[in-house]
Design an enzyme around this catalytic site. Structure first.
Site, PDB file in Angstrom:
ATOM      1  N   ILE A  36       0.826  -1.206   0.000  1.00  0.00           N
ATOM      2  CA  ILE A  36       0.000   0.000   0.000  1.00  0.00           C
ATOM      3  C   ILE A  36       0.867   1.266   0.000  1.00  0.00           C
ATOM      4  O   ILE A  36       0.458   2.308  -0.522  1.00  0.00           O
ATOM      5  CB  ILE A  36      -0.980  -0.009   1.203  1.00  0.00           C
ATOM      6  N   TYR A  37       2.072   1.192   0.556  1.00  0.00           N
ATOM      7  CA  TYR A  37       2.970   2.351   0.508  1.00  0.00           C
ATOM      8  C   TYR A  37       3.227   2.771  -0.939  1.00  0.00           C
ATOM      9  O   TYR A  37       3.038   3.932  -1.312  1.00  0.00           O
ATOM     10  CB  TYR A  37       4.288   2.025   1.209  1.00  0.00           C
TER      11      TYR A  37
END
Length: 340
Positions: A154-155
């Site tokens: 998700i980063y």
């Protein structure tokens, strides 16, 4: 110029703010000083800026970029010529544990920065992206002119979202934006959750170091001062429309809007085992290695094609890993009051 640097108490933000002060710019540094890692280190960086010989040109604002009203006030009162947006929730692995923190800081916060730039006539927004956007891509070296739509954590997904959001603002409001995809930055005043910091601490304490992917990682380790030079050069080089942009064969790194994406790395990948060997030599002490498989969300190799940034702004990373690691170790020992 008057420049807003978000994440000014962070690793790269601190170095960028100090560089700008050195050359005579007026800097407003913004940071929320959160406790993702040692807050004392953030305060120590901030103290360096507040005691700079040109400290009159520096002002600090403690604020979370996700605070919409607060950010509106900062932009309204600041009247910035440029914005260098480096504030973010960092870390690939932590994004698996707490994805909401990444949406709040990296997406909501970035929207507040874009709106601030749009409504207050900011001449150029430069923002931090990441090599993590390349995710499942395997063609090396990574090029910003290739599609990067398969992040593995998700980063990386939030940073890719930033690039797309920036493009929409460049298109709709003619806001010049430049995204910089960072590749494994290291050096003095670095983050304690990064490999070099963790390895150094454990080796000095006689503890084993966790070596993921059995040490076979290839990383484009880039010394922070080289990165800062590239960031500031990119800031000075305002993004322009690409007059040759072809919608039938779109270049992901440019546009018919004032939008640009660049890789910013060392363009010289080093295997993790070599990186550890250099560190051992600098410390005069061997590491006990705990060899482990690849972690979820991580990628085996990163290797930047930084030729576009070299061509456009004269970016020239020239710090070999042997010198960069030595300078980090000297800082680490001094900062912690340790002797070899």
């Amino acid at each position: 110029m008057k420049i807003l640097v978000t994440g000014a108490a962070g690793f790269i933000g601190f170095h960028v703010a100090r560089y700008l002060l050195d050359r005579g710019d007026e800097v407003v540094g913004l940071d929320n000083l959160n406790d993702y890692y040692d807050v004392d280190l953030k305060y120590a960086r901030l103290k360096q800026l507040e005691e700079h010989e040109k400290q009159a040109n520096f002002r600090f604002v403690r604020l979370d970029v996700a605070d919409r009203n607060g950010m509106e006030a900062v932009f309204r009162d600041g009247r910035f010529d440029r914005v260098i947006h480096l504030a973010a929730q960092a870390g690939v692995r932590y994004s698996i544990e707490d994805p909401h923190a990444y949406i709040d800081s990296n997406v909501v916060g970035f929207m507040n920065v874009l709106e601030g730039c749009r409504h207050n006539d900011v001449g150029h927004l430069v923002y931090a992206s990441t090599s993590s956007v390349y995710g499942a891509n395997t063609k090396m070296p990574f090029s910003e002119h290739e599609i990067a739509d398969h992040p593995l954590a998700i980063y990386g997904a939030t940073k890719r979202a930033n690039e797309l959001m920036a493009h929409s603002y460049s298109h709709l409001f003619q806001l010049p934006t430049t995204g910089l995809r960072f590749f494994t930055v290291y050096g003095p005043w670095g983050r304690p959750d990064m490999a070099l910091f963790l390895f150094t601490r454990n080796i000095l304490e006689g503890k084993p170091i966790d070596v993921f992917n059995y040490g076979h990682h290839m990383r484009d380790f880039t010394f922070v001062e080289d990165i800062v030079e590239g960031v500031v050069r990119a800031c000075d080089h305002v993004a322009q429309v690409n007059p040759d942009w072809d919608s039938d064969h779109p270049d992901p790194a440019t546009s018919n809007a004032p939008f640009r994406i660049y890789n910013i790395g060392n363009n010289n990948p080093v295997q993790l085992t070599r990186y550890i060997e250099v560190l051992e030599a600098c410390l005069g002490k061997k590491a006990e290695r705990n060899l482990l498989p690849l972690q979820p969300g991580d990628v085996p190799d990163t290797y930047a094609d930084a030729s576009s940034l070299v061509r456009d702004v004269g970016y020239k990373p020239d710090t070999p890993v042997e010198e960069g690691v030595r300078r980090f170790v000297e800082w680490y020992l001094d900062y912690h009051g340790l002797k070899r």
